[in-house]
Design a protein around this motif. Structure first.
Motif, PDB file in Angstrom:
ATOM      1  N   PHE A 102       1.196  -1.115   0.208  1.00  0.00           N
ATOM      2  CA  PHE A 102       0.289  -0.207   0.019  1.00  0.00           C
ATOM      3  C   PHE A 102       0.741   0.702   0.095  1.00  0.00           C
ATOM      4  O   PHE A 102       1.718   1.811   0.667  1.00  0.00           O
ATOM      5  CB  PHE A 102      -0.586  -0.112   0.860  1.00  0.00           C
ATOM      6  CG  PHE A 102      -1.733   1.016   1.373  1.00  0.00           C
ATOM      7  CD1 PHE A 102      -1.707   2.259   1.360  1.00  0.00           C
ATOM      8  CD2 PHE A 102      -3.433   0.666   0.693  1.00  0.00           C
ATOM      9  CE1 PHE A 102      -3.525   3.193   1.052  1.00  0.00           C
ATOM     10  CE2 PHE A 102      -4.305   1.358   0.957  1.00  0.00           C
ATOM     11  CZ  PHE A 102      -4.438   2.645   0.894  1.00  0.00           C
ATOM     12  N   ASP A 104       1.091   4.926   0.054  1.00  0.00           N
ATOM     13  CA  ASP A 104       0.139   5.871   0.642  1.00  0.00           C
ATOM     14  C   ASP A 104       1.006   7.967   0.216  1.00  0.00           C
ATOM     15  O   ASP A 104       1.859   7.479   0.755  1.00  0.00           O
ATOM     16  CB  ASP A 104       0.140   5.830   1.750  1.00  0.00           C
ATOM     17  CG  ASP A 104      -1.474   7.011   2.232  1.00  0.00           C
ATOM     18  OD1 ASP A 104      -2.313   7.680   1.353  1.00  0.00           O
ATOM     19  OD2 ASP A 104      -1.404   6.727   4.039  1.00  0.00           O
ATOM     20  N   PHE A 109      -3.869   6.265   4.572  1.00  0.00           N
ATOM     21  CA  PHE A 109      -4.343   4.394   5.053  1.00  0.00           C
ATOM     22  C   PHE A 109      -4.210   4.809   6.732  1.00  0.00           C
ATOM     23  O   PHE A 109      -4.410   5.894   7.252  1.00  0.00           O
ATOM     24  CB  PHE A 109      -2.785   3.943   4.599  1.00  0.00           C
ATOM     25  CG  PHE A 109      -2.660   1.977   5.665  1.00  0.00           C
ATOM     26  CD1 PHE A 109      -3.147   1.865   4.723  1.00  0.00           C
ATOM     27  CD2 PHE A 109      -2.625   2.582   6.752  1.00  0.00           C
ATOM     28  CE1 PHE A 109      -3.601   0.802   4.796  1.00  0.00           C
ATOM     29  CE2 PHE A 109      -2.306   1.324   7.124  1.00  0.00           C
ATOM     30  CZ  PHE A 109      -3.056  -0.431   5.926  1.00  0.00           C
ATOM     31  N   TYR A 142       3.416  -0.485   4.375  1.00  0.00           N
ATOM     32  CA  TYR A 142       3.087   0.133   4.222  1.00  0.00           C
ATOM     33  C   TYR A 142       4.103   0.847   3.309  1.00  0.00           C
ATOM     34  O   TYR A 142       5.213   0.600   4.290  1.00  0.00           O
ATOM     35  CB  TYR A 142       2.242   0.639   5.461  1.00  0.00           C
ATOM     36  CG  TYR A 142       2.270   2.353   5.436  1.00  0.00           C
ATOM     37  CD1 TYR A 142       1.039   2.670   4.492  1.00  0.00           C
ATOM     38  CD2 TYR A 142       2.584   3.354   5.975  1.00  0.00           C
ATOM     39  CE1 TYR A 142       0.887   4.096   4.752  1.00  0.00           C
ATOM     40  CE2 TYR A 142       2.832   4.573   6.065  1.00  0.00           C
ATOM     41  CZ  TYR A 142       1.176   5.304   5.115  1.00  0.00           C
ATOM     42  OH  TYR A 142       1.371   6.308   5.313  1.00  0.00           O
TER      43      TYR A 142
END
Length: 277
Positions: A102, A104, A109, A142
Motif C-alpha cells: 500500500f 500512501d 491509510f 505500508y
C-alpha cells in the motif's frame, strides 16, 4: 559499429567484454513476441481474479481485480475511493499468504479501518478474528510516498526484489492516490512531467504483467468544459490503465455508485450501487 571497432583492435579485450555485457542487458530488456495461445494460457494459469471484499462489486466486475491489470478508481473527494482500496487490501491480505503493498500519498491509510473491515468479513468468534486481523496486518506492507521520484524509486526497488526473489510475493499493489503525485509536475507546457507520468504508468503495468499481481490506483476529478467533472491527469494518462472505474456518492449517504469508463471485458456505462459500511 562498436563491435566492429573492437574487432579491429586486438588489444581491446576489455572493450569487447564491456560491449558484450551491454548487448546482453539490452537483449534482456526486450519483451519476447507472444502468440495468442501463449497469452491465453498465461491468462488462464498465471493470472488470478482477486476479490475486492464487496460482493456486489465482485459480481459486477466478473470476480474482482484481475492480476496483470492496472485498475484505476476515478472519483471526486469523498466518493469512496480510499474505502474501496482499504476493503480490497483487507480482502486480498485475508485470502492469500502473499503481501499487499500500500503506497500512501496523502495519509489515507487507516489500520483501524482495516481491522474494522476484517471484523466485518470474518465469520469467526472474537478470538479467531483477532488472529485474522494480526495475519492481515502482517501481510500489508505500508510505504508513505509524497513525490513522483520516490514512487519511481520504490517501484524500481520492488522490481529488483521480485527479480531476485527477495522478500514475499506481492499479490496487490495500491497507490492512493497516484494523481496527488503526478498533478504537481504537469504544470506548464513542458514534457518532463508527462514523461515521468507515462514512465510510472508503464512501469506499474510491466510489474503487474510480468509478476502476476493486480495494481489498483486512485485518481481525483477536475472541472472540464462547462464545469463538468472529468478524470485528472489528462489525455496522456487515460490510455494507460487497463480498467477505469468511476465512483460517485451522494452527500451524506453511504450508498456509492460504480460505473465503467473502460474495461476489456465489459461495456462502458454499466454501473452498480454498493454500500460502504
Amino acid at each position: 559499429m562498436l563491435v566492429a571497432l573492437a574487432e579491429q583492435n586486438s588489444t581491446s579485450e576489455r572493450l569487447k567484454q564491456g560491449i558484450t555485457q551491454v548487448l546482453s542487458i539490452i537483449d534482456g530488456l526486450h519483451q519476447p513476441w507472444l502468440d495468442g495461445m501463449e497469452l491465453l494460457e498465461d491468462a488462464q494459469w498465471n493470472k488470478r481474479i482477486l476479490s475486492m471484499g464487496c460482493e456486489r462489486i465482485d459480481m459486477f466486475l466478473q470476480g474482482g481485480l484481475h492480476e496483470g491489470h492496472l485498475t484505476e478508481l476515478v472519483g471526486p473527494s469523498s466518493s469512496g475511493k480510499t474505502q474501496v482500496c482499504l476493503r480490497a487490501a483487507s480482502s486480498v491480505a485475508k485470502n492469500y499468504l502473499d503481501s499487499v503493498l500500500f503506497l500512501d500519498t496523502c495519509n489515507s491509510f487507516s489500520p483501524k479501518r482495516i481491522a474494522q473491515i476484517v471484523g466485518q468479513i470474518s465469520d469467526s468468534d472474537n478470538k479467531e478474528v483477532n488472529k485474522v486481523i494480526q495475519r492481515v496486518m502482517n501481510s500489508i506492507v505500508y510505504h508513505a510516498v509524497f513525490d513522483i521520484y520516490t514512487l519511481l524509486n520504490v517501484l524500481h526497488r520492488l522490481e529488483f526484489n521480485l527479480r531476485s526473489q527477495k522478500g514475499s510475493q506481492v499479490r496487490l499493489l495500491i497507490v492512493d492516490s497516484i494523481s496527488s503525485l503526478i498533478s504537481p509536475i504537469l504544470g506548464g507546457n513542458g514534457t518532463n512531467g508527462r514523461a515521468l507520468m507515462t514512465s510510472a504508468g508503464i512501469l506499474l503495468k510491466k510489474l503487474a504483467q510480468q509478476h502476476n499481481f493486480a495494481v489498483l490506483v486512485t485518481n481525483h476529478m477536475v472541472a472540464g468544459e462547462r464545469g463538468i467533472l472529468k478524470p485528472a491527469l489528462g489525455e496522456s494518462w487515460k490510455s494507460i490503465p487497463h480498467v477505469r472505474l468511476q465512483l460517485s456518492r451522494d452527500h451524506g449517504s453511504n450508498i456509492c455508485n460504480m460505473s465503467i469508463i473502460r474495461h476489456p471485458l465489459m461495456a462502458s456505462g454499466e454501473e452498480v450501487k454498493f454500500m460502504i459500511l
